[in-house]
Scaffold this active site. Structure first.
Site, PDB file in Angstrom:
ATOM      1  N   GLU A   1     -47.707 -52.776  21.695  1.00  0.00           N
ATOM      2  CA  GLU A   1     -48.240 -51.442  21.996  1.00  0.00           C
ATOM      3  C   GLU A   1     -48.267 -51.143  23.491  1.00  0.00           C
ATOM      4  O   GLU A   1     -48.535 -50.023  23.894  1.00  0.00           O
ATOM      5  CB  GLU A   1     -49.671 -51.305  21.433  1.00  0.00           C
ATOM      6  CG  GLU A   1     -49.755 -51.179  19.929  1.00  0.00           C
ATOM      7  CD  GLU A   1     -49.820 -52.511  19.206  1.00  0.00           C
ATOM      8  OE1 GLU A   1     -49.379 -53.520  19.789  1.00  0.00           O
ATOM      9  OE2 GLU A   1     -50.296 -52.541  18.057  1.00  0.00           O
TER      10      GLU A   1
ATOM     11  N   LYS B   1     -67.801 -67.601  15.379  1.00  0.00           N
ATOM     12  CA  LYS B   1     -69.168 -67.156  15.658  1.00  0.00           C
ATOM     13  C   LYS B   1     -70.129 -68.250  15.207  1.00  0.00           C
ATOM     14  O   LYS B   1     -70.391 -68.409  14.020  1.00  0.00           O
ATOM     15  CB  LYS B   1     -69.437 -65.843  14.942  1.00  0.00           C
ATOM     16  CG  LYS B   1     -68.472 -64.757  15.396  1.00  0.00           C
ATOM     17  CD  LYS B   1     -68.855 -63.383  14.914  1.00  0.00           C
ATOM     18  CE  LYS B   1     -67.866 -62.354  15.445  1.00  0.00           C
ATOM     19  NZ  LYS B   1     -66.549 -62.368  14.770  1.00  0.00           N
TER      20      LYS B   1
END
Ligand code: ADP
Length: 544
Positions: A330, A439
């Site tokens: 991108e 996490k």
């Protein structure tokens, strides 16, 4: 008041005209798909690209039409790109490593009218041709002598097509914001999405990528893009090299250590670029044969995090400077490069290497910031990490045909999906993909950092880290290792090696050994596949 300067549209054809006028004699060398080394010059590329444009025009291709290319880095692929763009059509690079269903999807989505295809990939297209009815003609990138028996519709040999016309073709002139190229992201979730580059974005991006603190190349350089043209524009090298008049060395389909090493040496390459896996093969080959690099000055490494041991080997053992690079399809694709700054000259070699582990500073035309989960901007202190957002004239504003909806926030920022820090000098360091970060107890563990340390072990060929559920900590890291041939290295040995190199609470809770780590079409570790493979794996620390 308007400035009184000429309005000169930034078209790709201007790059090739410049190369022809100023560097017409400079060489382009290709290891062809048929085998032999092919040599010619920018003047030849200029002439043959105009033949391609004229031949395509004869086939009825007009402004805005998409023309696919499924090809290695070769002089013919360059001719096709410049011929397509010079006509105002759009090159669509097709990544041959995509699954057949994805190939069918992107070719239909792009509505490719013609596909240029290398000999290697003819069988792949034959296998799906019933499902890609939009393609009217297949151009096989070879000559009549090497033309295979094929069922592909209207198959024509590239050399016959090109030589069927002369080069008396005037580049079309149109608005610089016209689409020039199309490249689909590999789409780990959902369908691939098309990134549509413009002439203006390609030209601006090429100028920024060639500059001193980026690739730092000029007419004295010989550049070898090992990164394929179908992988995010070959990192702009197909634009940078003719702009600068650098010699171009195109490696074709052979990316093994021996083939790459012989081209680097024989063609006196000074700058090259590819993903870490390519350099792993080259380093192994050179270590086995006790080989050297006599002309290479710099290597750009990106696409995935470059491990410390790789930077050390290039810089210490071979005297080659590593430019760590980060970017994405991108972003055309370059976002940052790791050139050092004034004041860092006197750092020790080890301190410089530490600095180069960071993904680097934004090139001109890229703006970056990091934000927390509430979209609040975080400080550039090298400690706070958050969602990395970018904007600039070579960053996508949306995907082809509006897929994925609006991808920018109100201020035009694009969320890269990466989590990173930015320090006060502007150096960005990727912590992880947002979806891969582990996490643990409310804190984040970088899978990239753990992989980086693990591959430093001399018996580890490749390492991947994923988070597995944990009753107390939410998630804990599992380290997955591919051993080097002949190695029996154990879990305890690996953990002992890592001990002290990372925070204690980052230490993997378990180590698993497998034969091969799955990769995406652009050579990245497929974490989704690994999570699936290890979904029933129980961490020893998770026992209740
Ligand atoms: P794909 O089509 O596989 O997504 P891209 O090349 O567009 O291919 O992938 C871009 C992503 O690759 C970035 O968002 C980042 O996560 C990762 N990446 C690229 N370069 C680096 C790097 N030097 N270090 C860490 N991650 C990187």
């Amino acid at each position: 008041m308007k400035g009184l300067m000429q309005d000169w549209p930034l078209l790709a054809s201007t790059i090739l005209d410049h190369a022809n006028t100023n560097h017409g004699e400079r060489e382009i060398v290709t290891r062809t798909t048929e085998g032999p080394i092919h040599r010619y010059t920018y003047a030849d590329l200029h002439s043959r690209s105009r033949q391609v444009a004229k031949a395509l025009e004869k086939q009825g291709i007009v402004l805005g039409d998409r023309v696919g290319t499924m090809a290695w880095n070769t002089h013919r692929h360059l001719e096709a790109w410049y011929g397509i763009m010079g006509l105002g059509a759009v090159y669509h690079t097709i990544n041959p490593r995509l699954f057949p269903e994805q190939l069918v999807y992107i070719i239909n989505h792009a509505e490719d009218r013609i596909v240029f295809v290398d000999l290697t990939f003819v069988p792949i297209l034959e296998g799906i041709q019933d499902q890609i009815g939009c393609v009217e003609t297949f151009v096989i990138m070879t000559d009549a002598e090497h033309m295979p028996q094929t069922s592909l519709k209207n198959a024509v040999a590239y050399e016959d097509l090109v030589n069927g016309v002369d080069d008396d073709f005037a580049w079309k002139v149109f608005d610089e914001n016209t689409a020039a190229g199309l490249c689909y992201t590999s789409g780990t979730t959902g369908n691939p999405k098309g990134v549509l580059y413009s002439h203006r974005s390609n030209v601006l991006h090429g100028m920024a990528a060639g500059s001193k603190d980026a690739f730092s190349v000029g007419s004295m350089d010989a550049i070898m893009p090992v990164v394929p043209m179908f992988h995010a524009n070959a990192w702009a090298i197909a634009f940078v090299a003719p702009m600068m008049g650098s010699k171009l060395v195109m490696p074709g389909m052979q990316m093994d250590g021996a083939s790459i090493h012989s081209l680097l040496e024989d063609e006196q390459v000074t700058f090259t670029a590819a993903v870490p896996t390519v350099w792993l093969m080259l380093l192994n080959h050179m270590e086995e044969g006790n080989l050297k690099l006599s002309t290479l000055k710099r290597v750009a490494i990106g696409g995935s995090a470059c491990p410390q041991v790789m930077i050390e080997k290039f810089e210490k053992n071979y005297g080659v400077e590593v430019m760590h690079a980060w970017g994405m399809t991108e972003m055309s694709p370059i976002g940052t490069l790791g050139a050092l700054k004034a004041g860092m000259e006197n750092l020790s070699q080890d301190e410089k290497i530490k600095q180069k582990l960071k993904q680097g500073r934004a090139i001109y035309s890229v703006e970056m910031k990091i934000t927390d989960d509430n979209d609040e901007e975080l400080p550039n202190d090298g400690v706070a990490f958050g969602h990395l957002k970018v904007r600039g004239p070579a960053v996508a504003s949306g995907y082809f045909k509006g897929e994925g909806g609006n991808i920018l926030d109100q201020e035009g920022w694009f969320d890269t999906g990466d989590v990173s820090t930015i320090d006060s000098l502007g150096f960005m360091q990727i912590t992880d993909r947002a979806k891969d970060v582990i996490k643990s107890g409310g804190e984040w563990i970088s899978s990239i950092d753990l992989e980086n340390v693990a591959v430093g072990h001399p018996e580890v060929a490749e390492a991947a880290v994923i988070g597995l559920p944990h009753p107390k900590w939410d998630e804990r890291p599992l380290l997955i290792i591919v051993r080097k041939d002949g190695s029996n290295v154990t879990k305890d040995e690996i953990l002992a090696y890592m001990d002290g190199k990372i925070a204690k609470w980052w230490m993997p809770d378990d180590v698993a050994f497998i034969e091969e780590i799955p990769h995406t079409a652009t050579g990245k570790i497929q974490k989704m596949a690994l999570r699936e493979q290890f979904k029933n794996h129980r961490l020893p620390t998770a026992a209740v």
